[in-house]
Enzyme design. Structure first.
Site, PDB file in Angstrom:
ATOM      1  N   ASP A  25       0.842  -1.196   0.000  1.00  0.00           N
ATOM      2  CA  ASP A  25       0.000   0.000   0.000  1.00  0.00           C
ATOM      3  C   ASP A  25       0.878   1.246   0.000  1.00  0.00           C
ATOM      4  O   ASP A  25       1.838   1.342   0.781  1.00  0.00           O
ATOM      5  CB  ASP A  25      -0.889   0.040   1.246  1.00  0.00           C
ATOM      6  CG  ASP A  25      -2.088  -0.877   1.141  1.00  0.00           C
ATOM      7  OD1 ASP A  25      -2.219  -1.576   0.124  1.00  0.00           O
ATOM      8  OD2 ASP A  25      -2.897  -0.900   2.093  1.00  0.00           O
ATOM      9  N   LYS A  82      -8.313   0.747  -4.982  1.00  0.00           N
ATOM     10  CA  LYS A  82      -9.490   0.193  -4.321  1.00  0.00           C
ATOM     11  C   LYS A  82     -10.768   0.913  -4.738  1.00  0.00           C
ATOM     12  O   LYS A  82     -10.797   2.142  -4.838  1.00  0.00           O
ATOM     13  CB  LYS A  82      -9.341   0.281  -2.798  1.00  0.00           C
ATOM     14  CG  LYS A  82      -8.229  -0.585  -2.224  1.00  0.00           C
ATOM     15  CD  LYS A  82      -8.202  -0.491  -0.708  1.00  0.00           C
ATOM     16  CE  LYS A  82      -7.034  -1.265  -0.112  1.00  0.00           C
ATOM     17  NZ  LYS A  82      -7.168  -2.716  -0.299  1.00  0.00           N
ATOM     18  N   GLY A 154      -5.351  -2.954   8.926  1.00  0.00           N
ATOM     19  CA  GLY A 154      -4.997  -1.795   9.733  1.00  0.00           C
ATOM     20  C   GLY A 154      -4.753  -2.078  11.195  1.00  0.00           C
ATOM     21  O   GLY A 154      -4.668  -1.149  11.995  1.00  0.00           O
ATOM     22  N   ARG A 166      -5.889 -20.629   7.005  1.00  0.00           N
ATOM     23  CA  ARG A 166      -6.020 -22.016   7.470  1.00  0.00           C
ATOM     24  C   ARG A 166      -7.399 -22.584   7.129  1.00  0.00           C
ATOM     25  O   ARG A 166      -7.518 -23.735   6.692  1.00  0.00           O
ATOM     26  CB  ARG A 166      -5.774 -22.096   8.977  1.00  0.00           C
ATOM     27  CG  ARG A 166      -4.311 -22.011   9.376  1.00  0.00           C
ATOM     28  CD  ARG A 166      -4.117 -22.444  10.823  1.00  0.00           C
ATOM     29  NE  ARG A 166      -2.750 -22.374  11.260  1.00  0.00           N
ATOM     30  CZ  ARG A 166      -1.817 -23.294  11.042  1.00  0.00           C
ATOM     31  NH1 ARG A 166      -2.122 -24.380  10.331  1.00  0.00           N
ATOM     32  NH2 ARG A 166      -0.591 -23.145  11.512  1.00  0.00           N
ATOM     33  N   GLY A 215      -2.994  -7.417   8.401  1.00  0.00           N
ATOM     34  CA  GLY A 215      -2.261  -7.557   9.656  1.00  0.00           C
ATOM     35  C   GLY A 215      -0.811  -7.962   9.520  1.00  0.00           C
ATOM     36  O   GLY A 215      -0.130  -8.159  10.526  1.00  0.00           O
ATOM     37  N   GLY A 236      -0.238  -3.679   4.041  1.00  0.00           N
ATOM     38  CA  GLY A 236      -0.937  -2.405   4.031  1.00  0.00           C
ATOM     39  C   GLY A 236      -0.228  -1.362   4.864  1.00  0.00           C
ATOM     40  O   GLY A 236       0.667  -0.652   4.402  1.00  0.00           O
ATOM     41  N   SER A 237      -0.604  -1.291   6.133  1.00  0.00           N
ATOM     42  CA  SER A 237      -0.040  -0.273   7.021  1.00  0.00           C
ATOM     43  C   SER A 237       1.339  -0.668   7.531  1.00  0.00           C
ATOM     44  O   SER A 237       2.081   0.180   8.031  1.00  0.00           O
ATOM     45  CB  SER A 237      -0.983  -0.055   8.210  1.00  0.00           C
ATOM     46  OG  SER A 237      -2.321   0.100   7.775  1.00  0.00           O
TER      47      SER A 237
END
Length: 295
Positions: A25, A82, A154, A166, A215, A236-237
């Site tokens: 990102d 997005k 996030g 999983r 995550g 992402g973050s």
């Protein structure tokens, strides 16, 4: 004039080219260049990374086209962007701008709580999030060319991405061992095309690449998701909210490639500085859980 759209085979083939890589990102040209130099296979152009979207609250929409255009002009690797779930016009705008992929994303506030986009109405390939095989199969049935775990965006907390990967892998194994007469019942229960489940039974895998997202904050996180069967990772973050984005970006790319070389991952993880501050997913209120958006 007849409408021209990309075929599933072409769009899925484009997504296959990202296999084994990291998609990052970015919110501007500078970050996009850092990602490209670090070895990212693609970037996701946004106005705000998921952690900032989460912190700001309110309604999250498609990024200002100026941001997307800036990123498109800055790098030579593919650029994703997005659109809100079900927002046909946001997706058409992104396609008109020339993005390489569209993410129909639960990170943004859904525009339609009943319908996802018919991805076959577009030439550009789509990536969509999924928590399990049912969600993945429904999105592929709509024409998605790439699947990613939803995780919990996030948060810097990988637990939900692990849960989703999983579960999906376990369900794929179950389908692979079903008799053909059980598949129709399973297709009905999942709300998925029978032919798609037949493909999974015959091949033991989805017909599209399946990345991990939501995550991932450290090189070890990225390697873990590859170990669990991901075809690549979205970050992402985790990179640009860390103390040293350039170093984190390079380390995560290398850990994704060499995910079974644990000595190398140990070296990559040294002196990186602090990872992004994480959130315990268990503390989130139901309305704060982005993964529950879509169906």
């Amino acid at each position: 004039m007849e409408k021209v759209v990309g075929t599933d085979r072409v769009k899925q083939g484009m997504a296959q080219m990202q296999k084994g890589g990291v998609i990052m990102d970015v919110i501007n040209a500078e970050q996009a260049k850092i990602a490209e130099e670090a070895g990212a296979v693609a970037v996701m152009a946004l106005e705000r990374v998921p952690s900032d979207i989460r912190a700001a609250g309110g309604v999250a929409r498609m990024a200002d086209p100026t941001v997307t255009e800036e990123v498109l002009n800055a790098v030579s690797i593919p650029v994703m962007a997005k659109a809100r779930i079900g927002h046909i016009v946001e997706a058409k705008v992104l396609e008109a701008m020339g993005v390489d992929y569209i993410d129909e994303s639960e990170v943004l506030t859904p525009a339609d709580e009943v319908y996802h986009l018919n991805k076959r109405d577009f030439t550009v390939p789509f990536v969509c999030g999924a928590r399990d095989l049912g969600e993945a199969a429904r999105r592929i049935g709509e024409g998605a060319s790439m699947i990613r775990t939803k995780g919990e965006p996030g948060t810097g907390n990988i637990v939900e991405a692990v849960r989703h990967m999983r579960k999906m892998q376990a369900q794929i194994k179950q389908v692979a061992h079903m008799s053909t007469d059980e598949l129709m019942t399973e297709a009905k229960q999942l709300g998925a095309p029978y032919e798609l489940l037949l493909h999974i039974k015959e091949t033991g895998q989805l017909p599209v690449v399946n990345f991990a997202a939501g995550g991932i904050a450290t090189p070890a996180d990225a390697a873990l998701m590859m170990h669990l069967g991901a075809d690549g990772v979205f970050v992402g973050s985790g990179i640009f909210k860390s103390d040293n984005p350039e170093k984190f970006a390079r380390a995560i790319v290398e850990a994704t490639t060499h995910y079974t070389d644990y000595e190398r991952i140990a070296e990559l993880s040294k002196n990186l500085g602090s990872a992004m501050k994480g959130i315990d997913v268990a503390t989130l209120a139901p309305a704060e859980r982005m993964q529950d958006r879509g169906w």
